[in-house]
Design an enzyme around this catalytic site. Sequence first.
Site, PDB file in Angstrom:
ATOM      1  N   GLY A  80       0.817  -1.213   0.000  1.00  0.00           N
ATOM      2  CA  GLY A  80       0.000   0.000   0.000  1.00  0.00           C
ATOM      3  C   GLY A  80       0.846   1.257   0.000  1.00  0.00           C
ATOM      4  O   GLY A  80       0.643   2.165  -0.806  1.00  0.00           O
TER       5      GLY A  80
ATOM      6  N   MET B 210       4.715   3.129   2.105  1.00  0.00           N
ATOM      7  CA  MET B 210       5.892   2.880   2.928  1.00  0.00           C
ATOM      8  C   MET B 210       6.281   4.139   3.699  1.00  0.00           C
ATOM      9  O   MET B 210       6.349   5.216   3.133  1.00  0.00           O
ATOM     10  CB  MET B 210       7.034   2.411   2.017  1.00  0.00           C
ATOM     11  CG  MET B 210       8.317   2.098   2.757  1.00  0.00           C
ATOM     12  SD  MET B 210       8.086   0.733   3.924  1.00  0.00           S
ATOM     13  CE  MET B 210       9.233   1.219   5.210  1.00  0.00           C
TER      14      MET B 210
ATOM     15  N   GLU C 107       0.769   5.632   7.522  1.00  0.00           N
ATOM     16  CA  GLU C 107       2.194   5.877   7.261  1.00  0.00           C
ATOM     17  C   GLU C 107       2.685   7.052   8.098  1.00  0.00           C
ATOM     18  O   GLU C 107       3.799   7.032   8.616  1.00  0.00           O
ATOM     19  CB  GLU C 107       2.444   6.133   5.768  1.00  0.00           C
ATOM     20  CG  GLU C 107       1.933   5.044   4.830  1.00  0.00           C
ATOM     21  CD  GLU C 107       2.362   3.636   5.197  1.00  0.00           C
ATOM     22  OE1 GLU C 107       3.427   3.465   5.819  1.00  0.00           O
ATOM     23  OE2 GLU C 107       1.597   2.696   4.892  1.00  0.00           O
TER      24      GLU C 107
END
Length: 864
Positions: free
Chosen positions: A267, A269, A304
């Site tokens: 998805g 990082m 994230e």
Amino acid sequence: MLDIQTATAIPHVTRREDYTPPDWQVPEIALDFSLDAAATLVRATLHVVRDSAHDRPLVLDGGGQTPLSVKVDGVAVNDWRIENDALVVPLSGTDHVVETEVEIAPDRNTQLMGLYASGGNLCTQCEAEGFRRITFFPDRPDVLSIYKVRMTADKKRYPVLLANGDPVAQGDAPDGRHWAEWHDPYPKPCYLFALVAGDLVANTTTFTTRSGREVSLGIWVRAADLPKTAHALAALQTSMTWDEQVYGREYDLDVFNIVAVDDFNFGAMENKGLNIFNSRYILADADTATDYDFDAIAAVVAHEYFHNWSGNRVTCRDWFQLSLKEGFTVFRDQGFSADQGSAAVKRIEDVRGLRAAQFPEDAGPLAHPIRPDEYQEISNFYTATIYNKGAEVIRMIATILGPERFRAGSDLYFDRFDGTAATCEDFVASMEEASGEDLSQFRLWYSQAGTPRLTATLRQDAGGSRATLTLSQRVPVTPGQPVKQPMVLPIKLKLFGADTATTLAPERLVLLDGPSEQLVFDGVTERPILSINRGFSAPVVVETDRSADDLAFLSAHDDDPFARYEAMQQLMLDTLVQAAATGQADHKAVIAAVAHTLDDAALDPAFVAEAVLLPSDNFIGDQMALVDPEAIFRAREALRRDLGKALDVRWRAAYASTQADAFVYSPAAKGLRRLKTVALGYIAASGACDAAALAFKQFEAADNMTDRQGALGVLVAGDSAERVAALDIFYNRYSDNALVLDKWFQTQALSPRDDTLEQVQTLSRHRDFTLANPNRARALISAFAVNQRAFNAASGEGYRFVADQLIALDKLNPQTAAKLLPPLGRWRRFAEERATRMRAELERIVATPGLSKDMFEQASKSLG
Ligand code: TRP
Ligand code: ZN
């Protein structure tokens, strides 16, 4: 001695108990990249320090690069060697500067790990073990370094040069090239390293932290995508504020950049200060993204961003601790999303996701605890268990401690372990210390795999005003774990009176920690009805003997929205499982309960839409001793048809009530759109002759992708003339938009039609299909594999198709291929014929010459 042949055939297993601290620390690293898609030169200067008294050489992990030179303290040396891809440099003394120069080829990197090319730009992905493919380095998360990065690249092709931390200098270089330098002051493990070089533009703004630091925010995309970045940027700002308010966590650099790329294995990082995202979790506008996409973008941006503390400032000691950052961060992003809209609907969605992905994993050959004991390939352990069950485990701690003590534990954890590489044990111990709660037995959630089963039996004592609730638990056997201990199950429960619909016993939290326990309730003056595992307080399977009447009662009266939804689901499941097993179906109770829900004007339309949806084919199958895909499909379709017919007037009224003005993205508008397509689906399921026309009208009139894709899904399930027309219109309208084309592939792969298998085979030869792009591969193959009836076609052709695709994909991108394998490992859940065919495909995969270790681990364990 082993010969080479045997040695390579034995998979290397990494074990948690074998952890030892690193031999060498690298407090500082300077990286100098001469970037070029075909041949990039990487010069790395490492300050290495021997950690403790040992005489072992410096071993730097590597993979795929061409070594050019090695210098120690400024002097070229020749006594280095390459062993299992690692660079081994004999060193005396304790403190040296080691300089390596290597060449890599980003444009031939189809694995998308390390430095690779995507859409003409260059980017990196290092978690878990990609950094070693860029340069030689101790590629393990407990080696923390301060990074200085210099990049030089062609100025026209790569006008933007980004890396972690803060930009410090830039300038022009000879031959039309330019350079930039970035410094990251926070020591970090190499899996958080990132750089991006490309032709990109940014949507920028600033954020002022609560202590007054001004941060420049930027979302970098190709110029044409700039109008689709507003939602992600707003979500980033909201996340930053939320983490300050809810966890007291502030951002710590002057810059926070996000880059969207089209080719990405996951998805997104959380690289320090430079998040890299799969473009599907950034780009959105009303015309191209569904409400589901908008929600997912906000959740992933938050996820994230939250990693900056839970993952980056406090990182993992080793990869067995992965859930330390992922479980906690998923829990944090779930809390964030719950606060942006309906917390009840969010919880329902999360539990549905857990049951769709994690429960089957926990019940199958790949089951593992949230803190695994061993792995062959760490990429295979980025699982629903680590992420989603991991989040449930944190949620249970939060439930047991309550909000204040949980926050105290989180503060203690962040303060104590800031700047270090920590363990799951460190987290639990912080929670214990701050709260005074003993979590010794609770720790079993970290070591035992398998979904506990909780049995609850409620008996009203004859003639008296007492009731006795018997709770008992059982943790199923999982691979390598034949004996299980009872866990701590935090169970929220409540009793209602069947006659008055009032509370007989208020909600309480029971911590079941033994094999069984009895609870006695006094003042039970009427027949009690049990509401249990309210809010899904524990990630368990609950078995009760509640009747259809009791479930219908709860679906109408329970004041816990999750429990209310759950009662309806259970009622539907009981009906469907019985129908699939016996062919006999009585739909009356479900129809009455759904009618009641549709009539309840006090309910949020978003909740209604969730509550009236039937459980998926897969989830019905999960309840059965053996999955009979055809019988399940027939039972579910029959109930859908009856619900559609019996409640036609209500579906049409609900549909009419959801007509809206121009698109807005708000919780209320989302709820109406959700209900709209659910109602349309039931109208179509009823067989009404105007259904296709109604769907096509919605498709054509839509001013947003939610309505348009919703209508397309309904049309694709049928065989009207409008079906073909809508597919063509959709394709032509979006043929230059990869993310929307993914939806075109996915919608067809999910179709309940008889010919889906053939359609999917044909689509795999479509000119727009490619295995090189993970989103496209997943859009067709993963979607097909969750289509229970099509994938499990009795001929075995579905299995063969998926195996063929995975064998081909493994040659390009083993990580993505291996993640698509688990559906083939579900053979134990099926009768002989299908099981044999599935096993044959697994065996064919295992026997494939040159198979990756990613695929080998998944396939061989699945055969197990
Ligand atoms: N840490 C990332 C996240 O959860 C996961 C991730 C991104 C990842 N890219 C990956 C995991 C590649 C394995 C391989 O946000
Ligand atoms: Zn994460």
